[in-house]
Design a protein around this motif. Structure first.
Motif, PDB file in Angstrom:
ATOM      1  N   VAL A  25       1.124  -1.212  -0.023  1.00 12.69           N
ATOM      2  CA  VAL A  25       0.029  -0.278  -0.122  1.00 12.69           C
ATOM      3  C   VAL A  25       0.931   1.562  -0.043  1.00 12.69           C
ATOM      4  N   VAL A  26       0.515   2.260  -0.897  1.00 13.80           N
ATOM      5  CA  VAL A  26       1.409   3.341  -1.255  1.00 13.80           C
ATOM      6  C   VAL A  26      -0.210   5.361  -0.350  1.00 13.80           C
ATOM      7  N   GLY A  27       0.666   5.881   0.598  1.00 10.84           N
ATOM      8  CA  GLY A  27      -0.260   6.495   0.488  1.00 10.84           C
ATOM      9  C   GLY A  27      -0.410   7.384   0.102  1.00 10.84           C
ATOM     10  N   ILE A  28      -1.459   8.098  -0.797  1.00 17.56           N
ATOM     11  CA  ILE A  28      -1.103   9.436  -2.017  1.00 17.56           C
ATOM     12  C   ILE A  28      -1.657  10.122  -1.439  1.00 17.56           C
ATOM     13  N   ASP A  29      -1.193  12.012  -1.479  1.00 17.80           N
ATOM     14  CA  ASP A  29      -2.583  12.766  -0.849  1.00 17.80           C
ATOM     15  C   ASP A  29      -2.139  14.225  -1.757  1.00 17.80           C
ATOM     16  N   GLY A  30      -0.780  13.728  -3.069  1.00 18.80           N
ATOM     17  CA  GLY A  30      -1.079  14.575  -4.167  1.00 18.80           C
ATOM     18  C   GLY A  30       0.616  14.803  -3.463  1.00 18.80           C
ATOM     19  N   SER A  31       1.093  15.023  -2.718  1.00 20.42           N
ATOM     20  CA  SER A  31       2.460  15.583  -2.873  1.00 20.42           C
ATOM     21  C   SER A  31       3.499  14.702  -3.955  1.00 20.42           C
ATOM     22  N   PRO A  32       5.202  15.970  -3.974  1.00 17.94           N
ATOM     23  CA  PRO A  32       6.001  15.191  -4.724  1.00 17.94           C
ATOM     24  C   PRO A  32       6.409  14.227  -2.967  1.00 17.94           C
ATOM     25  N   ALA A  33       6.128  14.093  -2.590  1.00 21.28           N
ATOM     26  CA  ALA A  33       6.846  12.617  -1.103  1.00 21.28           C
ATOM     27  C   ALA A  33       5.735  11.969  -1.175  1.00 21.28           C
ATOM     28  N   ALA A  34       4.642  11.580  -2.345  1.00 18.94           N
ATOM     29  CA  ALA A  34       3.785  10.430  -2.288  1.00 18.94           C
ATOM     30  C   ALA A  34       4.249   9.932  -3.004  1.00 18.94           C
ATOM     31  N   ILE A  35       4.663  10.716  -4.424  1.00 20.07           N
ATOM     32  CA  ILE A  35       5.325  10.477  -6.130  1.00 20.07           C
ATOM     33  C   ILE A  35       6.679   9.386  -5.049  1.00 20.07           C
ATOM     34  N   ASP A  36       7.757  10.136  -4.558  1.00 17.67           N
ATOM     35  CA  ASP A  36       8.941   9.353  -3.825  1.00 17.67           C
ATOM     36  C   ASP A  36       8.476   8.074  -3.031  1.00 17.67           C
ATOM     37  N   ALA A  37       7.708   8.091  -2.867  1.00 15.30           N
ATOM     38  CA  ALA A  37       7.021   6.970  -1.743  1.00 15.30           C
ATOM     39  C   ALA A  37       6.069   5.790  -2.553  1.00 15.30           C
ATOM     40  N   THR A  38       5.668   6.130  -3.569  1.00 16.82           N
ATOM     41  CA  THR A  38       4.690   5.019  -4.856  1.00 16.82           C
ATOM     42  C   THR A  38       6.410   4.976  -5.672  1.00 16.82           C
ATOM     43  N   LEU A  39       7.001   5.348  -6.075  1.00 11.33           N
ATOM     44  CA  LEU A  39       8.054   5.099  -6.813  1.00 11.33           C
ATOM     45  C   LEU A  39       9.117   3.940  -6.353  1.00 11.33           C
ATOM     46  N   TRP A  40       9.298   4.196  -4.710  1.00  8.56           N
ATOM     47  CA  TRP A  40       9.948   3.304  -4.308  1.00  8.56           C
ATOM     48  C   TRP A  40       9.727   2.594  -3.961  1.00  8.56           C
ATOM     49  N   ALA A  41       8.352   1.909  -3.996  1.00  6.35           N
ATOM     50  CA  ALA A  41       7.308   0.751  -3.268  1.00  6.35           C
ATOM     51  C   ALA A  41       7.542  -0.096  -4.316  1.00  6.35           C
ATOM     52  N   ILE A  42       7.778   0.384  -6.151  1.00  2.00           N
ATOM     53  CA  ILE A  42       7.301  -0.276  -6.702  1.00  2.00           C
ATOM     54  C   ILE A  42       8.684  -1.553  -7.059  1.00  2.00           C
ATOM     55  N   ASP A  43       9.711  -1.479  -6.315  1.00  2.00           N
ATOM     56  CA  ASP A  43      10.592  -2.438  -5.406  1.00  2.00           C
ATOM     57  C   ASP A  43      10.142  -3.981  -5.099  1.00  2.00           C
ATOM     58  N   GLN A  44       9.019  -3.032  -4.176  1.00  3.03           N
ATOM     59  CA  GLN A  44       8.688  -4.024  -2.609  1.00  3.03           C
ATOM     60  C   GLN A  44       7.423  -4.845  -3.458  1.00  3.03           C
ATOM     61  N   ALA A  45       7.175  -4.299  -4.403  1.00  2.00           N
ATOM     62  CA  ALA A  45       5.811  -4.535  -5.696  1.00  2.00           C
ATOM     63  C   ALA A  45       6.392  -6.588  -6.042  1.00  2.00           C
ATOM     64  N   VAL A  46       7.053  -5.549  -7.271  1.00  2.00           N
ATOM     65  CA  VAL A  46       8.058  -6.586  -7.702  1.00  2.00           C
ATOM     66  C   VAL A  46       8.573  -7.955  -7.528  1.00  2.00           C
ATOM     67  N   ASP A  47       9.563  -7.514  -5.978  1.00  3.95           N
ATOM     68  CA  ASP A  47      10.520  -8.862  -5.916  1.00  3.95           C
ATOM     69  C   ASP A  47       8.881  -9.809  -5.088  1.00  3.95           C
ATOM     70  N   ARG A  48       7.623  -8.852  -4.921  1.00  3.85           N
ATOM     71  CA  ARG A  48       7.366 -10.408  -3.785  1.00  3.85           C
ATOM     72  C   ARG A  48       6.297 -10.033  -4.630  1.00  3.85           C
ATOM     73  N   ASP A  49       6.098  -9.689  -6.409  1.00  2.00           N
ATOM     74  CA  ASP A  49       5.092 -10.895  -7.019  1.00  2.00           C
ATOM     75  C   ASP A  49       3.497 -10.319  -7.163  1.00  2.00           C
ATOM     76  N   ILE A  50       3.624  -9.218  -6.109  1.00  2.00           N
ATOM     77  CA  ILE A  50       1.903  -8.781  -5.807  1.00  2.00           C
ATOM     78  C   ILE A  50       2.003  -7.109  -6.187  1.00  2.00           C
ATOM     79  N   PRO A  51       0.222  -7.149  -5.877  1.00  2.00           N
ATOM     80  CA  PRO A  51       0.113  -5.570  -6.801  1.00  2.00           C
ATOM     81  C   PRO A  51       0.255  -4.371  -5.744  1.00  2.00           C
TER      82      PRO A  51
END
Length: 273
Positions: free
Chosen positions: A11-37
């Motif tokens: 899960v990524v918390g989105i609020d429209g801030s640039p920091a939320a986009i950083d968190a989203t991009l950071w989280a991609i590896d977490q999802a890909v590595d686990r093969d989950i959404p």
């Protein structure tokens, strides 16, 4: 792609801030590595039950939709093969995000939300979730993978057990990043303390033969980060650490890490329900 899927997710918390986009991009590896959404969640703050007129409600939902769509576009622009789910919820941000991440593998949030834009300051939502979520919480300061290079993953271990969930999470993060590991052990109180820790970590070195794992006798993690923060990309701590997480998540930790790209991963206690 937008689709729903049951089971575990990041899960990524989105609020429209640039920091939320950083968190989203950071989280991609977490999802890909686990093969989950990767589940992007925007919470429309209901302001403790305050009734809104239909026009204001529509405006807030439109803002949420734009923020979610922008985050999706940023993920898709990476070209990574990751399944994306989106969800717009209404409620109090901390409680709603905590519930949304109840079955998550991890909850990722930006260190600074729209309401906490002071440079380097961590938002109150991040602090509250790090102390209460039922899954590991990643507080992402920035996403600059090109700057990681050989920067370390630092794991704070406060007990005597080398089989702690904190150590396991930290070693997995280092494996994912091909990063060196610095295990901050409790301050050495007797001469053979280091030797005992080396024996305890021998099994982990066998499990992760490609990782450089070293131990550092640590009397104060905050002091360590103050001195070495520029060489650290991630610090992994337990929520049940002595004194709690406030020192590292709050103002003292912010002062130590203000000019760094170091993110913080807070691991929940093993019996969290």
């Amino acid at each position: 792609m937008l689709e729903g899927q049951s089971g575990s997710y990041v899960v990524v918390g989105i609020d429209g801030s640039p920091a939320a986009i950083d968190a989203t991009l950071w989280a991609i590896d977490q999802a890909v590595d686990r093969d989950i959404p990767l589940r992007l969640v925007y919470v429309v703050d209901d302001q403790a039950g305050v009734t809104l007129d239909p026009q204001e409600q529509a405006r807030r939902l439109s803002t949420a939709d734009r923020a979610i769509r922008y985050a999706v576009t940023e993920v898709e622009s990476t070209g990574r093969s990751v399944k994306i789910e989106v969800e717009i919820l209404q409620g109090r941000p901390v409680q709603t995000l905590r519930e949304a991440a109840r079955s998550a593998a991890m909850l990722c949030i930006g260190a600074r939300g729209l309401r906490h834009s002071t440079r380097g300051a961590m938002g109150s939502t991040a602090a509250a979730l790090s102390a209460s979520a039922l899954c590991p919480v990643a507080i992402v300061r920035t996403h600059r993978p090109q700057r990681c290079n050989d920067r370390a993953v630092v794991i704070e271990v406060t007990g005597s057990a080398a089989n702690s969930p904190v150590l396991h999470h930290g070693l997995e993060e280092a494996r994912r990043r091909h990063a060196p590991v610095r295990v901050l052990t409790p301050a050495r109180s007797y001469p053979d303390f280091e030797a005992q820790w080396e024996r305890r970590l021998a099994e982990w070195r066998r499990r992760y033969p490609n990782l450089e794992i070293t131990t550092v006798g640590n009397g104060d993690t905050l002091n360590y980060l103050t001195v070495h923060g520029e060489s650290v990309q991630l610090v992994v701590i337990g929520r049940d650490r002595p004194g709690g997480v406030a020192a590292l998540i709050g103002a003292p930790g912010n002062a130590a890490l203000r000019d760094t790209d170091c993110s913080i991963l807070v691991c929940e206690p093993p019996n969290a329900l």
